[in-house]
Design a protein around this motif. Structure first.
Motif, PDB file in Angstrom:
ATOM      1  N   TYR A 280     -33.359 -55.035 -29.162  1.00  0.00           N
ATOM      2  CA  TYR A 280     -34.339 -54.436 -28.250  1.00  0.00           C
ATOM      3  C   TYR A 280     -33.885 -54.491 -26.794  1.00  0.00           C
ATOM      4  CZ  TYR A 280     -37.188 -54.699 -32.421  1.00  0.00           C
ATOM      5  OH  TYR A 280     -37.650 -54.546 -33.705  1.00  0.00           O
ATOM      6  N   LEU A 281     -32.727 -55.075 -26.543  1.00  0.00           N
ATOM      7  CA  LEU A 281     -32.168 -55.047 -25.195  1.00  0.00           C
ATOM      8  C   LEU A 281     -31.682 -53.634 -24.890  1.00  0.00           C
ATOM      9  CD1 LEU A 281     -30.099 -58.364 -25.343  1.00  0.00           C
ATOM     10  CD2 LEU A 281     -32.178 -57.985 -24.003  1.00  0.00           C
ATOM     11  N   TYR A 282     -31.433 -53.356 -23.586  1.00  0.00           N
ATOM     12  CA  TYR A 282     -30.872 -52.056 -23.234  1.00  0.00           C
ATOM     13  C   TYR A 282     -29.605 -52.255 -22.419  1.00  0.00           C
ATOM     14  CZ  TYR A 282     -30.166 -47.354 -21.602  1.00  0.00           C
ATOM     15  OH  TYR A 282     -29.595 -46.138 -21.351  1.00  0.00           O
ATOM     16  N   PRO A 283     -28.474 -51.745 -22.915  1.00  0.00           N
ATOM     17  CA  PRO A 283     -28.296 -51.160 -24.255  1.00  0.00           C
ATOM     18  C   PRO A 283     -28.414 -52.227 -25.341  1.00  0.00           C
ATOM     19  CG  PRO A 283     -26.173 -51.445 -23.178  1.00  0.00           C
ATOM     20  CD  PRO A 283     -27.207 -51.802 -22.146  1.00  0.00           C
ATOM     21  N   THR A 284     -28.653 -51.773 -26.575  1.00  0.00           N
ATOM     22  CA  THR A 284     -28.763 -52.731 -27.687  1.00  0.00           C
ATOM     23  C   THR A 284     -27.481 -53.555 -27.777  1.00  0.00           C
ATOM     24  OG1 THR A 284     -28.020 -51.033 -29.232  1.00  0.00           O
ATOM     25  CG2 THR A 284     -30.408 -51.340 -28.981  1.00  0.00           C
ATOM     26  N   LEU A 285     -27.627 -54.821 -28.120  1.00  0.00           N
ATOM     27  CA  LEU A 285     -26.527 -55.779 -27.972  1.00  0.00           C
ATOM     28  C   LEU A 285     -25.647 -55.878 -29.216  1.00  0.00           C
ATOM     29  CD1 LEU A 285     -25.188 -58.030 -26.240  1.00  0.00           C
ATOM     30  CD2 LEU A 285     -26.837 -59.634 -27.257  1.00  0.00           C
ATOM     31  N   THR A 286     -24.363 -55.625 -29.030  1.00  0.00           N
ATOM     32  CA  THR A 286     -23.368 -55.945 -30.055  1.00  0.00           C
ATOM     33  C   THR A 286     -23.245 -57.463 -30.122  1.00  0.00           C
ATOM     34  OG1 THR A 286     -22.123 -53.890 -29.819  1.00  0.00           O
ATOM     35  CG2 THR A 286     -20.910 -55.804 -30.664  1.00  0.00           C
ATOM     36  N   THR A 287     -23.270 -58.000 -31.328  1.00  0.00           N
ATOM     37  CA  THR A 287     -23.339 -59.456 -31.454  1.00  0.00           C
ATOM     38  C   THR A 287     -22.741 -59.913 -32.781  1.00  0.00           C
ATOM     39  OG1 THR A 287     -24.861 -61.355 -31.268  1.00  0.00           O
ATOM     40  CG2 THR A 287     -25.676 -59.425 -32.443  1.00  0.00           C
ATOM     41  N   ILE A 288     -22.659 -61.206 -32.960  1.00  0.00           N
ATOM     42  CA  ILE A 288     -22.189 -61.810 -34.210  1.00  0.00           C
ATOM     43  C   ILE A 288     -23.405 -62.332 -34.972  1.00  0.00           C
ATOM     44  CG2 ILE A 288     -20.751 -63.584 -35.260  1.00  0.00           C
ATOM     45  CD1 ILE A 288     -19.177 -61.370 -33.775  1.00  0.00           C
ATOM     46  N   ASP A 289     -23.534 -61.914 -36.206  1.00  0.00           N
ATOM     47  CA  ASP A 289     -24.703 -62.317 -36.992  1.00  0.00           C
ATOM     48  C   ASP A 289     -24.602 -63.779 -37.400  1.00  0.00           C
ATOM     49  OD1 ASP A 289     -27.162 -61.870 -38.289  1.00  0.00           O
ATOM     50  OD2 ASP A 289     -26.134 -61.682 -40.216  1.00  0.00           O
ATOM     51  N   ASN A 290     -25.587 -64.543 -37.003  1.00  0.00           N
ATOM     52  CA  ASN A 290     -25.724 -65.942 -37.400  1.00  0.00           C
ATOM     53  C   ASN A 290     -26.983 -66.007 -38.269  1.00  0.00           C
ATOM     54  OD1 ASN A 290     -26.041 -68.689 -37.633  1.00  0.00           O
ATOM     55  ND2 ASN A 290     -25.866 -69.133 -35.452  1.00  0.00           N
ATOM     56  N   PRO A 291     -26.840 -65.979 -39.590  1.00  0.00           N
ATOM     57  CA  PRO A 291     -28.010 -65.830 -40.475  1.00  0.00           C
ATOM     58  C   PRO A 291     -28.823 -67.112 -40.581  1.00  0.00           C
ATOM     59  CG  PRO A 291     -26.036 -66.133 -41.781  1.00  0.00           C
ATOM     60  CD  PRO A 291     -25.586 -66.095 -40.342  1.00  0.00           C
ATOM     61  N   VAL A 292     -29.402 -67.517 -39.450  1.00  0.00           N
ATOM     62  CA  VAL A 292     -29.996 -68.855 -39.375  1.00  0.00           C
ATOM     63  C   VAL A 292     -31.243 -68.984 -40.256  1.00  0.00           C
ATOM     64  CG1 VAL A 292     -31.393 -68.362 -37.315  1.00  0.00           C
ATOM     65  CG2 VAL A 292     -30.619 -70.701 -37.768  1.00  0.00           C
ATOM     66  N   TYR A 293     -31.991 -67.884 -40.478  1.00  0.00           N
ATOM     67  CA  TYR A 293     -33.135 -67.950 -41.395  1.00  0.00           C
ATOM     68  C   TYR A 293     -32.648 -68.278 -42.805  1.00  0.00           C
ATOM     69  CZ  TYR A 293     -37.314 -66.681 -44.053  1.00  0.00           C
ATOM     70  OH  TYR A 293     -38.400 -66.706 -44.902  1.00  0.00           O
TER      71      TYR A 293
END
Length: 334
Positions: A280-293
């Motif tokens: 939901y950031l602008y621009p949407t953020l490229t990131t590394i998935d940390n599947p913490v759930y």
């Protein structure tokens, strides 16, 4: 107040059968279980949790120790743990350690004192030796987002070195060569491992690690703002920025916009964690998935398997990160 004896008399079953129903024992038929539950409701009988725990040597409660209660990362972690435990009829007691050694130790002692059957802990300041030693006691302590080899059967972790590598490699593959890095506090194993991955990606592509383009932040929005301010105030040249978590990335993005830097055309940014606001950031953020759930859920299942002997759970103890490619990065035009 009604007693267990009165429940057994009204239901027409033995005291042992009532006890099995209260402990959710699968050996009781649905018909018998309904008779006991109906009798309990008619009499207004409520099981005494303390008496149950004394009788079974189990409190059916699990302690959770996290660094903070605020923020999306720990919220997702606790949700994953609690959802899996609640489904199994267990309850949680939560406290915090604030990434300080004394407070983490105090939190663990508090949960042991509350007669928890096990503890799931996200701890960053206590030593490996302390965690190995505490696991020699009667209450097992399971670790979230941390790997200690001597007690690896009690650890659920993410391969953060690979995550750090992927974050930087994503930018290198887009043509970036001058890449700034805002790290998390280096006493935290995940932050240290992510930095090692960053350095490996640079070395693999014959790029040197530049101390000028390195800043240690605080894993909070302020760290991202402070880091980008530091680089810009010193007129360092870079086309891309890796932040060791999404909160710092959001701070850097905010600071960039306030200083009329167009994202991603003038500056590509990569975060880490894939927390809920990243999309939901602008621009949407490229990131590394940390599947913490999922990791939280897995930690709970590990407790259910090892402490409560529920054999049905298939356990994954080391999770592998992946890149979530969004709009905050662009090809570098030489």
């Amino acid at each position: 107040m009604a007693t267990i004896y009165e429940v057994s008399k009204l239901a027409g079953v033995s005291l042992a059968t009532v006890s099995r129903v209260m402990n959710n024992n699968a050996r009781v038929s649905d018909k018998t279980k309904k008779k006991v539950l109906d009798a309990m409701q008619t009499l207004g009988y409520r099981p005494n949790a303390i008496a149950q725990s004394l009788a079974s040597s189990r409190s059916n409660s699990i302690g959770i120790l996290v660094s903070e209660l605020h923020g999306p990362f720990f919220g997702q972690m606790m949700s994953g743990i609690e959802a899996a435990l609640r489904t199994a009829g267990k309850h949680v007691i939560i406290t915090t350690g604030h990434s300080e050694e004394d407070k983490e130790k105090d939190g663990i002692e508090f949960l042991i004192g509350r007669n928890c059957d096990a503890i799931i802990a996200h701890v960053e300041a206590v030593s490996d030796e302390y965690l190995i030693d505490i696991n020699k006691g009667k209450v097992p302590v399971y670790l979230m987002s941390r790997h200690v080899d001597a007690i690896k059967d009690k650890c659920i972790s993410l391969n953060d070195e690979v995550g750090g590598y992927l974050a930087t490699k994503t930018l290198i593959d887009l043509g970036h060569r001058q890449i700034a890095y805002i790290a998390g506090p280096q006493f935290k194993a995940d932050a240290s491992n992510r930095l090692q991955g960053h350095k490996r990606a640079l070395a693999e592509h014959n790029l040197s690690f530049n101390e000028d383009l390195f800043f240690i932040g605080d894993f909070k929005e302020t760290g991202g703002m402070d880091g980008l301010r530091h680089f810009l105030d010193n007129n360092y040249q870079f086309s891309a920025l890796v932040c060791a978590n999404d909160e710092m990335a959001s701070g850097a993005m905010k600071y960039a916009r306030e200083h009329n830097i167009v994202l991603p055309e003038q500056l590509s940014i990569v975060g880490y964690d894939n927390v809920i606001f990243a999309n939901y950031l602008y621009p949407t953020l490229t990131t590394i998935d940390n599947p913490v759930y999922e990791m939280g859920r897995m930690a709970a299942q590990l407790v259910l398997k090892q402490v409560y002997q529920q054999k049905k759970h298939d356990i994954v103890q080391v999770f592998e990160p992946t890149v979530i490619l969004r709009d905050s990065v662009a090809h570098f035009n030489h």
